[in-house]
Write a protein that holds these residues in place. Sequence first.
Motif, PDB file in Angstrom:
ATOM      1  N   UNK A 209     -46.106   2.907  66.599  1.00  0.00           N
ATOM      2  CA  UNK A 209     -44.859   3.570  66.990  1.00  0.00           C
ATOM      3  C   UNK A 209     -44.401   3.052  68.356  1.00  0.00           C
TER       4      UNK A 209
ATOM      5  N   UNK B  75     -45.237   3.545  71.194  1.00  0.00           N
ATOM      6  CA  UNK B  75     -46.309   3.239  72.145  1.00  0.00           C
ATOM      7  C   UNK B  75     -46.477   1.732  72.301  1.00  0.00           C
TER       8      UNK B  75
ATOM      9  N   UNK C 222     -46.611  -0.220  75.697  1.00  0.00           N
ATOM     10  CA  UNK C 222     -47.758  -1.045  76.097  1.00  0.00           C
ATOM     11  C   UNK C 222     -47.324  -2.458  76.442  1.00  0.00           C
TER      12      UNK C 222
ATOM     13  N   UNK D  28     -47.667  -5.396  84.565  1.00  0.00           N
ATOM     14  CA  UNK D  28     -48.963  -5.609  85.220  1.00  0.00           C
ATOM     15  C   UNK D  28     -49.195  -7.093  85.463  1.00  0.00           C
TER      16      UNK D  28
ATOM     17  N   UNK E  84     -44.356   8.663  70.621  1.00  0.00           N
ATOM     18  CA  UNK E  84     -45.151   7.920  71.588  1.00  0.00           C
ATOM     19  C   UNK E  84     -46.497   8.605  71.785  1.00  0.00           C
ATOM     20  N   UNK E  85     -47.553   7.758  71.874  1.00  0.00           N
ATOM     21  CA  UNK E  85     -48.892   8.307  72.099  1.00  0.00           C
ATOM     22  C   UNK E  85     -49.076   8.536  73.592  1.00  0.00           C
TER      23      UNK E  85
ATOM     24  N   UNK F 140     -52.627   7.474  74.980  1.00  0.00           N
ATOM     25  CA  UNK F 140     -52.817   6.025  75.119  1.00  0.00           C
ATOM     26  C   UNK F 140     -52.050   5.489  76.325  1.00  0.00           C
ATOM     27  N   UNK F 141     -50.789   5.915  76.426  1.00  0.00           N
ATOM     28  CA  UNK F 141     -49.979   5.437  77.542  1.00  0.00           C
ATOM     29  C   UNK F 141     -50.566   5.866  78.877  1.00  0.00           C
TER      30      UNK F 141
ATOM     31  N   UNK G 105     -53.963   4.073  79.606  1.00  0.00           N
ATOM     32  CA  UNK G 105     -53.834   2.633  79.850  1.00  0.00           C
ATOM     33  C   UNK G 105     -53.096   2.377  81.161  1.00  0.00           C
ATOM     34  N   UNK G 106     -52.075   3.191  81.447  1.00  0.00           N
ATOM     35  CA  UNK G 106     -51.370   3.025  82.726  1.00  0.00           C
ATOM     36  C   UNK G 106     -52.310   3.360  83.881  1.00  0.00           C
TER      37      UNK G 106
ATOM     38  N   UNK H 199     -54.535   0.508  84.320  1.00  0.00           N
ATOM     39  CA  UNK H 199     -53.759  -0.603  84.885  1.00  0.00           C
ATOM     40  C   UNK H 199     -53.548  -0.417  86.373  1.00  0.00           C
TER      41      UNK H 199
ATOM     42  N   UNK I  61     -56.629   2.335  70.021  1.00  0.00           N
ATOM     43  CA  UNK I  61     -55.309   2.614  69.440  1.00  0.00           C
ATOM     44  C   UNK I  61     -54.634   1.272  69.185  1.00  0.00           C
TER      45      UNK I  61
ATOM     46  N   UNK J 152     -51.747   0.403  68.860  1.00  0.00           N
ATOM     47  CA  UNK J 152     -50.520   0.192  69.622  1.00  0.00           C
ATOM     48  C   UNK J 152     -50.806  -0.575  70.908  1.00  0.00           C
ATOM     49  N   UNK J 153     -51.924  -0.208  71.556  1.00  0.00           N
ATOM     50  CA  UNK J 153     -52.262  -0.859  72.825  1.00  0.00           C
ATOM     51  C   UNK J 153     -52.675  -2.308  72.590  1.00  0.00           C
TER      52      UNK J 153
END
Lengths: 156, 270
Positions: free
Chosen positions: A4, A6, A10, A17, B42-43, B46-47, B50-51, B54, B146, B148-149
């Motif tokens: 989706x 996400x 990402x 980054x 939106x997950x 995960x966001x 991961x952020x 990061x 996930x 998505x990542x």
Amino acid sequence: MAINLTLLGQLIAFAIFTWFCMKFVWPPITAAMDARQKKIAEGLDAAGRAERDLKLAQEKAADMLRETKQSAAEIIEKANKTANEIVEEAKQQARAEGERLLAGAKAEIDLEVNRVKDDLRKQVSVLAIAGAEKILGSAVDAKAHNDLVEQLATEL
Amino acid sequence: MANSNAEYIQHHLQNLTYGKIDGVWRFAQTAEETQQMGFWAIHVDTMAMSLLMGFVFLYLFRRVAKMANSGVPTGLQGFVEVVVEFVQNMVRDTFYGRNPLIAPLALTIFTWILLMNSLKWIPVDVIPGIADALGVPAFKYVPTADPNATFGMSIGVFLLIIFYSIKVKGFGGFSKELAFTPFNHWSLIPFNLFLEILGLLTKPFSLALRLFGNMYAGEVVFILIALLPFWVQWTLYGPWAIFHILVIPLQAFIFMVLSIVYLSAAHESH
């Protein structure tokens, strides 16, 4: 587990980054590392040079020491020789002086002896004249018999 | 906590999803709701994780970058320089072109994935437990488990592959490469195209699925171990966690190396 939005988030985060890393992280760190590498290389180089210099200096010092020792030995030898010569010369001078003094003394003694002999001779001649006067009963004219007395004196 | 084992597992593999359902934007409370949301969701977990990872990565490295000097490195600087040098050597050995993007890209991939994977060492119930106490329906805290990542990153790499292929070889050159390799004959152009485009598309899929598969499978095993009675858990949990000392950096490393290799291939013209 569905794909989706996400994914898009990402992707954007990844891009940001990476951009940040490329702009603000990677260059300063690698620059510092390169600078250090250079510094270390230079340091090692300098150390190598210093070692070589030290070795050279040590060799030089050893050479100088050897030369110095040698010249010192020469000087000592020379000094010894000179000292011997001086002593020898002094000895000779002393000997010559002694001989001269001795000769002088001898000459003086001879002179004295001759003088004493003369004295004795004169006295003997006086005594002889006195004796002769006694024997002859009259005065012997000293002036008349001067030759005789002189002769006597020399004969004694 | 969930009532049955199946629900427990499903709950732990459920992302905290924020999306539009029945015309309202809100968090999905169940797996069914999550599915109903479709693509426009939106997950959040995960966001967020991961952020966070990061920012941890960039904060640490930026701090070192600010105070970086050629003197004797201390503490954090030493550690960061080891990582940077490792990546630098890797790029130098693998990538023969001249591109200032590749090395920072590789560093970002490696460190970011490493940090995200490292979250797996947190016992499976800690963060979901806290989330549960706070009334949050689910929280899957390993972003690399996930897809998505992982696909987010691999598609980023894929776009760069396409971009540099066209930039270095030109659009014509790139098309020609796709059409005339491996068989340099006009009659085989469709076959070549099929083969090459398939090969090209395989790259992001293999990158993303390899990382996702490893992390997801590891996660599932951790959850299964957590289902065992507490007095035997440690016999399996310990070895599996220790095994991940190998798996976590290895997956980060593989993702980085393959990205460099793919990008290196994009820079080479035949």
